[in-house]
Design a protein around this motif. Structure first.
Motif, PDB file in Angstrom:
ATOM      1  N   PRO A 122      -8.395 -58.054  36.761  1.00 54.55           N
ATOM      2  CA  PRO A 122      -8.913 -59.316  37.315  1.00 54.55           C
ATOM      3  C   PRO A 122      -8.808 -60.460  36.311  1.00 54.55           C
ATOM      4  O   PRO A 122      -8.956 -60.267  35.104  1.00 54.55           O
ATOM      5  N   VAL A 123      -8.510 -61.635  36.795  1.00 53.67           N
ATOM      6  CA  VAL A 123      -8.454 -62.889  36.053  1.00 53.67           C
ATOM      7  C   VAL A 123      -7.260 -62.942  35.098  1.00 53.67           C
ATOM      8  O   VAL A 123      -6.448 -63.867  35.135  1.00 53.67           O
ATOM      9  N   PHE A 124      -7.121 -61.931  34.224  1.00 57.38           N
ATOM     10  CA  PHE A 124      -6.111 -61.974  33.174  1.00 57.38           C
ATOM     11  C   PHE A 124      -4.830 -61.209  33.521  1.00 57.38           C
ATOM     12  O   PHE A 124      -3.918 -61.139  32.703  1.00 57.38           O
ATOM     13  N   SER A 126      -2.156 -61.626  35.436  1.00 55.29           N
ATOM     14  CA  SER A 126      -0.857 -62.292  35.381  1.00 55.29           C
ATOM     15  C   SER A 126      -0.441 -62.594  33.951  1.00 55.29           C
ATOM     16  O   SER A 126       0.745 -62.482  33.592  1.00 55.29           O
ATOM     17  N   GLN A 127      -1.413 -62.967  33.112  1.00 58.39           N
ATOM     18  CA  GLN A 127      -1.114 -63.229  31.703  1.00 58.39           C
ATOM     19  C   GLN A 127      -0.690 -61.951  30.986  1.00 58.39           C
ATOM     20  O   GLN A 127       0.250 -61.955  30.192  1.00 58.39           O
ATOM     21  N   ILE A 128      -1.389 -60.861  31.265  1.00 55.03           N
ATOM     22  CA  ILE A 128      -1.052 -59.579  30.643  1.00 55.03           C
ATOM     23  C   ILE A 128       0.356 -59.156  31.035  1.00 55.03           C
ATOM     24  O   ILE A 128       1.165 -58.754  30.194  1.00 55.03           O
ATOM     25  N   ASP A 129       0.663 -59.266  32.322  1.00 59.33           N
ATOM     26  CA  ASP A 129       1.979 -58.890  32.814  1.00 59.33           C
ATOM     27  C   ASP A 129       3.067 -59.746  32.172  1.00 59.33           C
ATOM     28  O   ASP A 129       4.123 -59.241  31.768  1.00 59.33           O
ATOM     29  N   ALA A 130       2.806 -61.043  32.048  1.00 54.25           N
ATOM     30  CA  ALA A 130       3.790 -61.944  31.460  1.00 54.25           C
ATOM     31  C   ALA A 130       4.019 -61.643  29.984  1.00 54.25           C
ATOM     32  O   ALA A 130       5.162 -61.649  29.502  1.00 54.25           O
ATOM     33  N   PHE A 131       2.950 -61.346  29.248  1.00 54.37           N
ATOM     34  CA  PHE A 131       3.103 -61.078  27.823  1.00 54.37           C
ATOM     35  C   PHE A 131       3.804 -59.746  27.574  1.00 54.37           C
ATOM     36  O   PHE A 131       4.534 -59.595  26.594  1.00 54.37           O
ATOM     37  N   GLN A 132       3.594 -58.757  28.457  1.00 52.86           N
ATOM     38  CA  GLN A 132       4.291 -57.493  28.279  1.00 52.86           C
ATOM     39  C   GLN A 132       5.786 -57.659  28.561  1.00 52.86           C
ATOM     40  O   GLN A 132       6.627 -57.088  27.883  1.00 52.86           O
ATOM     41  N   GLY A 133       6.095 -58.448  29.578  1.00 52.55           N
ATOM     42  CA  GLY A 133       7.495 -58.759  29.820  1.00 52.55           C
ATOM     43  C   GLY A 133       8.096 -59.535  28.659  1.00 52.55           C
ATOM     44  O   GLY A 133       9.265 -59.363  28.314  1.00 52.55           O
ATOM     45  N   HIS A 134       7.270 -60.372  28.028  1.00 52.40           N
ATOM     46  CA  HIS A 134       7.750 -61.155  26.893  1.00 52.40           C
ATOM     47  C   HIS A 134       8.153 -60.267  25.724  1.00 52.40           C
ATOM     48  O   HIS A 134       9.091 -60.586  24.987  1.00 52.40           O
TER      49      HIS A 134
END
Length: 289
Positions: A122-124, A126-134
């Protein structure tokens, strides 16, 4: 009865006790209440160079404009308050403290989303997913358009900073701190993108600020993308990275989280294909029909 044999026997026992030691060991049976470890899986898909998700929308631009407005309002209030009260040193120092705070905050936040949670968090999420892809495709951040890269942080800054601007507008020291801290946090993703940029393609002023240590440098952040992937988390100036890494601050926090919550950070796992960086595909390579 003669006591000589008994005396000799006693003397012999004392001699033995002087030359021999007795060792005792105690074992504690293992407890069965250790936290159950779960494998953390990173589910990311490779981006495309023409991916629409890398483009800025008008909504993204609006949020960045709003975030910049609230930051400028804070700094303006700090300057006006300094003129009215004839106090300059304190607001300047508070702004510098805000700059240091932003770098530390970026490191703590970066460490958290790098090591815990997934896209469903929850909340984070999308950020977690984006940083792992990064981590797998770090060059992608250089392809994101400006507002696309900053809008999420700009939105958070707007919600938090606007009430502070209204309540503490006549306090130059407070305005100096929150203005500088919020501005650096909002632009931290752009500093991050520049840290992945090629020196020849970056504006000269950005390269100069990186070399001076005002912004996180390309060489320092490159270490974050090498094994064991557990250092150099700060992405504003990187000034805190050496202290945090040498004193193993994040390793201590990971132990606390593990023993309190039973959550194992991703940095404890052996590097696998999920962490292996893939090079940027050539822009001139044509896609198969």
């Amino acid at each position: 009865m003669s006591i000589l044999p008994h005396h000799l026997h006693l003397h012999h026992a004392i001699a033995i006790s002087r030359h021999h030691r007795v060792y005792c060991t105690a074992t504690t049976p293992p407890k069965n209440n250790r936290p159950k470890l779960q494998k953390l899986v990173i589910n990311v898909t490779p981006p495309k160079l023409d991916d629409p998700s890398l483009k800025s929308t008008w909504a993204h631009r609006a949020w960045v404009a709003t975030g910049c407005t609230t930051v400028l309002l804070s700094l303006t209030n700090s300057i006006i308050g300094s003129i009215d009260t004839h106090i300059w040193v304190e607001p300047i120092l508070s702004g510098f403290v805000g700059y240091l705070f932003a770098d530390l905050g970026s490191g703590v936040y970066h460490w958290g989303i790098d090591n815990y949670g997934d896209a469903s968090t929850p909340v984070f999420g999308s950020q977690i997913d984006a940083f792992q892809g990064h981590h797998k495709w770090p060059w992608t951040i250089t392809k994101r358009e400006f507002a696309n890269n900053l809008y999420a942080l700009a939105r958070v800054i707007t919600y938090i900073l606007l009430p502070i601007d209204l309540i503490a507008r006549d306090q130059p020291v407070v305005m100096g701190f929150v203005g500088m801290a919020s501005g650096c946090i909002m632009f931290s993703q752009q500093f991050h993108a520049w840290a992945h940029g090629t020196k020849s393609k970056l504006p000269p002023v950005v390269v100069a600020l990186q070399d001076a240590g005002v912004l996180v440098s390309r060489s320092q952040h490159a270490d974050h993308h090498r094994q064991p992937y557990n250092n150099n988390y700060c992405i504003v100036s990187g000034i805190w990275n050496r202290f945090l890494d040498e004193h193993k601050v994040f390793e201590a926090l990971e132990m606390v989280v593990f023993f309190k919550l039973g959550l194992r950070p991703r940095s404890w796992s052996e590097p696998n294909t999920d962490w292996t960086e893939e090079v940027e595909p050539s822009l001139t390579t044509s896609s198969p029909p």
